[in-house]
Every structure is written in structure tokens, then in C-alpha cells.
Write a protein that holds these residues in place. Structure first.
Motif, PDB file in Angstrom:
ATOM      1  N   GLU A 193      -8.041 -16.408  -4.861  1.00 22.74           N
ATOM      2  CA  GLU A 193      -8.935 -15.752  -3.910  1.00 22.74           C
ATOM      3  C   GLU A 193      -8.782 -16.281  -2.492  1.00 22.74           C
ATOM      4  O   GLU A 193      -9.039 -15.556  -1.526  1.00 22.74           O
ATOM      5  CB  GLU A 193     -10.390 -15.901  -4.367  1.00 22.74           C
ATOM      6  CG  GLU A 193     -10.705 -15.114  -5.632  1.00 22.74           C
ATOM      7  CD  GLU A 193     -12.160 -15.244  -6.037  1.00 22.74           C
ATOM      8  OE1 GLU A 193     -12.855 -16.094  -5.446  1.00 22.74           O
ATOM      9  OE2 GLU A 193     -12.598 -14.513  -6.937  1.00 22.74           O
ATOM     10  N   GLU A 220       1.037   2.397  -3.628  1.00 24.16           N
ATOM     11  CA  GLU A 220      -0.243   2.272  -4.337  1.00 24.16           C
ATOM     12  C   GLU A 220      -0.328   3.192  -5.539  1.00 24.16           C
ATOM     13  O   GLU A 220      -0.806   2.783  -6.615  1.00 24.16           O
ATOM     14  CB  GLU A 220      -1.393   2.564  -3.378  1.00 24.16           C
ATOM     15  CG  GLU A 220      -2.760   2.452  -4.037  1.00 24.16           C
ATOM     16  CD  GLU A 220      -3.906   2.618  -3.053  1.00 24.16           C
ATOM     17  OE1 GLU A 220      -4.945   3.188  -3.467  1.00 24.16           O
ATOM     18  OE2 GLU A 220      -3.777   2.198  -1.875  1.00 24.16           O
ATOM     19  N   ARG A 245      -1.008   1.880  -9.387  1.00 24.19           N
ATOM     20  CA  ARG A 245      -2.200   2.260 -10.157  1.00 24.19           C
ATOM     21  C   ARG A 245      -1.826   2.759 -11.543  1.00 24.19           C
ATOM     22  O   ARG A 245      -2.534   2.510 -12.526  1.00 24.19           O
ATOM     23  CB  ARG A 245      -2.978   3.353  -9.417  1.00 24.19           C
ATOM     24  CG  ARG A 245      -3.781   2.881  -8.218  1.00 24.19           C
ATOM     25  CD  ARG A 245      -4.615   4.006  -7.638  1.00 24.19           C
ATOM     26  NE  ARG A 245      -5.347   3.548  -6.467  1.00 24.19           N
ATOM     27  CZ  ARG A 245      -6.504   2.908  -6.509  1.00 24.19           C
ATOM     28  NH1 ARG A 245      -7.078   2.665  -7.696  1.00 24.19           N
ATOM     29  NH2 ARG A 245      -7.109   2.522  -5.405  1.00 24.19           N
ATOM     30  N   ARG A 263       0.822  -1.213   0.000  1.00 20.29           N
ATOM     31  CA  ARG A 263       0.000   0.000   0.000  1.00 20.29           C
ATOM     32  C   ARG A 263       0.856   1.263   0.000  1.00 20.29           C
ATOM     33  O   ARG A 263       0.379   2.343  -0.367  1.00 20.29           O
ATOM     34  CB  ARG A 263      -0.941  -0.009   1.209  1.00 20.29           C
ATOM     35  CG  ARG A 263      -2.069  -1.032   1.087  1.00 20.29           C
ATOM     36  CD  ARG A 263      -2.974  -1.018   2.310  1.00 20.29           C
ATOM     37  NE  ARG A 263      -4.107  -1.929   2.152  1.00 20.29           N
ATOM     38  CZ  ARG A 263      -4.060  -3.230   2.426  1.00 20.29           C
ATOM     39  NH1 ARG A 263      -2.916  -3.756   2.866  1.00 20.29           N
ATOM     40  NH2 ARG A 263      -5.114  -3.989   2.257  1.00 20.29           N
ATOM     41  N   GLY A 290      -9.765  -7.855   3.036  1.00 16.86           N
ATOM     42  CA  GLY A 290      -9.703  -6.566   2.359  1.00 16.86           C
ATOM     43  C   GLY A 290      -8.620  -6.477   1.304  1.00 16.86           C
ATOM     44  O   GLY A 290      -8.650  -5.570   0.453  1.00 16.86           O
ATOM     45  N   ASP A 291      -7.652  -7.406   1.314  1.00 15.62           N
ATOM     46  CA  ASP A 291      -6.558  -7.347   0.334  1.00 15.62           C
ATOM     47  C   ASP A 291      -7.052  -7.577  -1.090  1.00 15.62           C
ATOM     48  O   ASP A 291      -6.583  -6.933  -2.032  1.00 15.62           O
ATOM     49  CB  ASP A 291      -5.475  -8.372   0.681  1.00 15.62           C
ATOM     50  CG  ASP A 291      -4.603  -7.925   1.850  1.00 15.62           C
ATOM     51  OD1 ASP A 291      -4.749  -6.771   2.296  1.00 15.62           O
ATOM     52  OD2 ASP A 291      -3.776  -8.744   2.313  1.00 15.62           O
ATOM     53  N   LEU A 292      -7.997  -8.516  -1.266  1.00 16.36           N
ATOM     54  CA  LEU A 292      -8.510  -8.779  -2.617  1.00 16.36           C
ATOM     55  C   LEU A 292      -9.194  -7.547  -3.185  1.00 16.36           C
ATOM     56  O   LEU A 292      -9.023  -7.216  -4.368  1.00 16.36           O
ATOM     57  CB  LEU A 292      -9.476  -9.967  -2.598  1.00 16.36           C
ATOM     58  CG  LEU A 292      -8.855 -11.359  -2.521  1.00 16.36           C
ATOM     59  CD1 LEU A 292      -9.956 -12.418  -2.414  1.00 16.36           C
ATOM     60  CD2 LEU A 292      -7.980 -11.642  -3.730  1.00 16.36           C
ATOM     61  N   ASP A 293      -9.974  -6.871  -2.358  1.00 12.46           N
ATOM     62  CA  ASP A 293     -10.637  -5.641  -2.814  1.00 12.46           C
ATOM     63  C   ASP A 293      -9.600  -4.588  -3.187  1.00 12.46           C
ATOM     64  O   ASP A 293      -9.774  -3.853  -4.164  1.00 12.46           O
ATOM     65  CB  ASP A 293     -11.561  -5.102  -1.721  1.00 12.46           C
ATOM     66  CG  ASP A 293     -12.775  -5.997  -1.485  1.00 12.46           C
ATOM     67  OD1 ASP A 293     -13.128  -6.761  -2.405  1.00 12.46           O
ATOM     68  OD2 ASP A 293     -13.353  -5.930  -0.388  1.00 12.46           O
ATOM     69  N   TRP A 294      -8.529  -4.534  -2.411  1.00 11.97           N
ATOM     70  CA  TRP A 294      -7.472  -3.557  -2.725  1.00 11.97           C
ATOM     71  C   TRP A 294      -6.821  -3.884  -4.064  1.00 11.97           C
ATOM     72  O   TRP A 294      -6.620  -2.986  -4.896  1.00 11.97           O
ATOM     73  CB  TRP A 294      -6.424  -3.570  -1.611  1.00 11.97           C
ATOM     74  CG  TRP A 294      -5.301  -2.596  -1.846  1.00 11.97           C
ATOM     75  CD1 TRP A 294      -5.298  -1.262  -1.593  1.00 11.97           C
ATOM     76  CD2 TRP A 294      -4.023  -2.899  -2.431  1.00 11.97           C
ATOM     77  NE1 TRP A 294      -4.101  -0.700  -1.965  1.00 11.97           N
ATOM     78  CE2 TRP A 294      -3.300  -1.676  -2.479  1.00 11.97           C
ATOM     79  CE3 TRP A 294      -3.419  -4.057  -2.889  1.00 11.97           C
ATOM     80  CZ2 TRP A 294      -1.995  -1.603  -2.984  1.00 11.97           C
ATOM     81  CZ3 TRP A 294      -2.129  -3.986  -3.400  1.00 11.97           C
ATOM     82  CH2 TRP A 294      -1.429  -2.772  -3.445  1.00 11.97           C
ATOM     83  N   SER A 331      -8.127  -5.483  -6.600  1.00 16.24           N
ATOM     84  CA  SER A 331      -9.100  -5.198  -7.668  1.00 16.24           C
ATOM     85  C   SER A 331      -9.188  -3.705  -7.941  1.00 16.24           C
ATOM     86  O   SER A 331      -9.267  -3.276  -9.096  1.00 16.24           O
ATOM     87  CB  SER A 331     -10.477  -5.744  -7.278  1.00 16.24           C
ATOM     88  OG  SER A 331     -10.446  -7.145  -7.128  1.00 16.24           O
ATOM     89  N   SER A 332      -9.170  -2.913  -6.885  1.00 14.96           N
ATOM     90  CA  SER A 332      -9.256  -1.461  -7.042  1.00 14.96           C
ATOM     91  C   SER A 332      -8.027  -0.892  -7.727  1.00 14.96           C
ATOM     92  O   SER A 332      -8.134  -0.007  -8.583  1.00 14.96           O
ATOM     93  CB  SER A 332      -9.433  -0.821  -5.657  1.00 14.96           C
ATOM     94  OG  SER A 332      -9.297   0.587  -5.724  1.00 14.96           O
TER      95      SER A 332
END
Length: 474
Positions: free
Chosen positions: A422, A407, A411, A404, A430-434, A436-437
Motif C-alpha cells: 500500500e 484496463e 479486467r 490503464r 488513486g493507483d491503489l483504488d484502480w 482494487s477495481s
């Protein structure tokens, strides 16, 4: 042994191999009834003939391990205990293991592929020593793929060689180097004695690759490699992503990478190492009166299965807790070698036993009490953070070992691709969501596999090569 006679001391006999006091006595009593012993030289001949079938594997182990003797002694003792107890694979019931254990099925399809590689050494300016690297070069112009392995892995470990074979089969020239937490890299290429701090480790990787690149350019024409791809798995994947951020910041000493591919990277070093500790402590969930016996049973199961002919499609007869414990044990061996190699190079005064003596076992026994959390707190953090710093300084240092912290660079990094499972146990909620984002369509997600447990599958390897397809020239 079956009737309770302890094995006694361990020793190795020339030509006859490993033995113990008990087995040597038994062999003396067996000899008159062994027809091969009636002919002078026959028994050593048969022993040497049997050894020839495992010689290549043993030779690789000696190269990969910091202390191959100690590891061989432990494995041999377990294997003999398995024989004493007459363990067989068929005795075990189907289990529900952690899916990551299927990473053991990742290996080269062609056993002879490793012999086609060449090993050279590049001088590292920071240490003045030469770092070995192994490479396979295509006969024609091709992209060059550099593999950064997982925690503690060697450049010729099965996983590294398997991925090298995959890439070579798809038209890439390939280079493998050892992990920054492998004794080989620590001794020869690390600018600091204590690995584990992401910025320092990645700087050392860049310097090592620069030296290797310069040597390769002397050996091959400058246009022999059409592009350069950096591919890492596990810890190597985390380092791959960090190096991409370093390139964006202009911190890679002029080295340019055309594509970055990270396979199952953790987000936080602190969290991932803590999970390895949690797995090692999985037996704490068992009844205290049964714990020691169940731990031994799990180890004997593993040795029995390793000697069998299991296929990825077979049901693995190991429970979830047993599999987590075995994963934890494997990584504790890595930690032992990391701490010993580190303190052999520069003793920070944490250990009571002096490393480097004739007897390593007392030091090993002391190191056994250290967890990965202990390593970060007692070795890595104090080395990189002066004692006068506050706890806030420790937090800032730990932040630098978390993806992070880069980040913004990730990006914007169009050259980066990521593949994740997964259910990877090294990922925090929360790492998977991070991921993906941050990566969007540059991220490929697989539903199963745990940590690297599906990397042996052809369809997963195909997806890896698809993500690199634009690196190949028409």
C-alpha cells in the motif's frame, strides 16, 4: 588519509588488488614492519587467500555490470574513505528510512544455490546474437516459472536468484533472464537501441522467451513442464501485465502462459521514473551549505552498513531523506549504463562526447546530468515518435506505457494475479483504488514494505506461492 592527504590516482595491482597513490606510498613505508614481507611470496599469498573469499561475488559483479571496473572503483574509494574516518555502525543513531531499503535483505538463503543453476544462450532472431539465461530444472515433471526482474536487474542479481530459489524450493523449475534495461538484454536481445517503451520491450521479451522455450524443448521432453508461469517484479511486473494483455489480443506469437503474477508493478512508467528522479533530488531539502557533506555522509553510511552484519530486525540508522537519496543514486547508476549502452549501439546525437572511446569517464560525466525524465524526453520518445508528430502524439505514446491503456484486458484476465504494498512510492494517488477495481479478489495487498521492501519476508513469499498453488499438479 586521516591527516588530509588526498588518495590521488586509482590503479589495480596484480594479486594485491585496488590501491591509490597515497595507499601505495603508505604500503611501501609499511612493508619493512610487516613480518609477512620478510618471507618471499608470503604477502601475495595472503592477499590471494583473502581474495578467494570474495572471488565468487566479484565474478558475479563482472557478469552483471556493464562497467564493473567503474563501479568497483567508486565502491573501493568510498570504502577506503570509510576506513580513514573510522566509521562504525555503532556510531549511527536509529533513523526512519524509506521502507523500500529493506529490499537489500532479499537474497538466496543458500549461497550455493546460484551454482546449481545452469546458464545457456539462445539465439535471438531480431539481433542474430545469443542471449544468456539461467535455469534450475526439477528432476521430475514440474511447472516452469519464468522471472522478469526489476529495472536494470541482471538474471543472477540477488533478487532474481532469491525468487528463483523460493520457487525451486516449492517444486518449480525456474528460468531467469535479464531486464530489458540491463546491458546484457539491450546488447543481445533488444530489437531497438532505446529501451523504456513498454510495447516494444514486451515484444522483445516474448521473442526472447520463444527462443529460450525452443531450446529448452530440445533439451527436455515436451511434457517435462506441466504449465508455464510468468512472474515479474517491479518493472518486470509491469511487463508481465502488459504481456498478459498481448496474449489476450493474440500478439504473443503463439506463446501461451498459464498464470501471470505481478509483484509491485507501477501503473505509469512516466510517474514511476519521475519518482526515482525525486528521490535522487532528496538532498535539495537540506541546507545548501551542508548539502555536499550530508550527501557524502549518507554514502559512507551505506558502505559502512553494507560491510556490517545487519539483520532485517535491526533498526537501520538512516534518515528518510538519506534513504531516498541512496535509492536515487542506485538507480542513477542504472540509468548511466542504459544511456551508455544504448548510444554505443546507435548514437542518436544527444551526447557531445562520443561513446565507445578508450576513456569512458567524460561520457559518464555528461550522462550524469541526465534524469529519467530527460531520458524519456530526449531518447525514448523521439526514437519512437517522428519529429513531425504533435504533442498529442507524445501523449498517446506515453499512454502506451501506462497500464490503464490495457484496463479492459486486465479486467478480463482470470489468469492474472497481483501483489502490492500500500505504501509503494512508485504508485500515484488513486493507483491503489484502480488496482482494487480492476483485479478484485485477484489482488493481494500488504500494508507496509514500500517498493519490494518486504519481499524477503517468509510470510510474503508464502503468499506468492499460495497464489500459484493451483499450478502444481497433485
Amino acid at each position: 588519509g586521516y591527516y588530509g592527504h588526498e588518495p590521488g590516482f586509482y590503479f589495480v595491482l596484480p594479486l594485491l588488488g585496488p590501491s591509490s597513490g597515497r595507499d601505495a606510498l603508505g604500503q611501501l613505508l609499511d612493508t619493512p614492519f610487516d613480518l609477512a614481507s620478510w618471507l618471499v611470496g608470503a604477502r601475495p599469498f595472503f592477499a590471494n587467500n583473502e581474495f578467494s573469499f570474495t572471488g565468487d561475488r566479484l565474478k558475479r559483479m563482472v557478469k552483471m555490470e556493464a562497467d564493473a571496473y567503474s563501479l568497483m572503483r567508486s565502491l573501493w574509494a568510498l570504502d577506503r574513505e570509510k576506513d580513514v574516518r573510522d566509521y562504525e555502525v555503532g556510531m549511527f543513531k536509529p533513523g526512519d528510512p524509506e521502507p523500500s531499503v529493506k529490499a537489500v535483505f532479499l537474497g538466496p538463503r543458500d549461497p550455493k544455490f546460484i551454482k546449481r543453476g545452469k546458464t545457456r544462450k539462445a539465439r535471438i532472431a531480431a539481433t542474430g546474437k545469443k542471449l544468456p539465461y539461467t535455469f534450475w530444472v526439477q528432476k521430475q515433471r514440474a511447472p516452469l516459472l519464468v522471472i522478469l526482474p526489476g529495472l536494470g536487474n541482471h538474471r543472477i542479481a540477488n533478487s532474481s536468484v532469491a525468487l528463483a530459489e523460493m520457487a525451486y524450493r516449492n517444486g518449480y523449475s525456474v528460468i531467469t533472464i535479464s531486464s530489458t534495461m540491463n546491458w546484457e538484454f539491450m546488447e543481445r536481445a533488444a530489437s531497438v537501441p532505446v529501451p523504456g517503451y513498454l510495447p516494444a520491450d514486451c515484444k522483445d521479451i516474448i521473442n526472447a522467451f520463444a527462443a529460450i522455450r525452443d531450446q529448452m524443448h530440445k533439451r527436455y521432453p515436451a511434457d517435462r513442464f506441466s504449465s508455464v508461469v510468468l512472474m515479474g517484479y517491479s518493472l518486470g511486473a509491469m511487463q508481465t501485465l502488459y504481456i498478459s494483455a498481448m496474449e489476450a489480443r493474440g500478439q504473443t506469437e503463439g506463446i501461451s502462459i498459464d498464470r501471470y503474477l505481478a509483484i509491485n508493478p507501477p501503473v505509469s512508467t512516466e510517474y514511476a521514473l519521475g519518482r526515482l528522479d525525486d528521490y535522487y533530488n532528496a538532498p535539495l531539502r537540506w541546507d545548501p551549505d551542508e548539502r555536499a557533506a550530508r550527501m557524502e555522509h549518507a554514502l559512507l553510511k551505506a558502505v559502512t552498513l553494507a560491510r556490517g552484519e545487519m539483520k532485517p530486525t535491526d533498526e537501520i540508522p538512516i534518515t528518510r531523506n538519506e534513504s531516498q537519496f541512496l535509492i536515487g543514486v542506485l538507480f542513477r547508476y542504472t540509468l548511466r549504463d542504459v544511456i551508455y549502452t544504448s548510444q554505443l549501439r546507435e548514437n542518436l546525437g544527444v551526447l557531445e562526447n562520443e561513446p565507445g572511446g578508450l576513456k569512458r569517464q567524460p561520457t559518464y560525466d555528461e550522462i550524469r546530468s541526465f534524469s529519467y525524465r530527460d531520458y524519456m524526453e530526449k531518447y525514448t520518445m523521439p526514437y519512437f515518435l517522428p519529429s513531425s508528430q504533435t504533442s498529442r502524439g507524445t501523449e498517446e505514446l506515453l499512454d502506451q506505457t501506462d497500464l490503464r491503456s490495457i484496463e479492459d484486458e486486465l479486467r478480463a484476465a482470470e489468469k492474472v494475479r497481483v501483489q502490492l504494498n500500500e505504501n509503494d512510492f512508485l504508485l500515484a494517488p488513486g493507483d491503489l483504488d484502480w488496482f482494487s477495481s480492476v483485479f478484485g479478489d485477484r489482488l493481494v495487498l500488504f500494508q507496509g514494505g514500500g517498493h519490494l521492501g518486504n519481499l524477503y519476508q517468509p510470510e510474503v513469499q508464502d503468499r506468492i506461492m499460495e497464489s500459484l498453488s493451483d499450478m502444481r499438479e497433485p
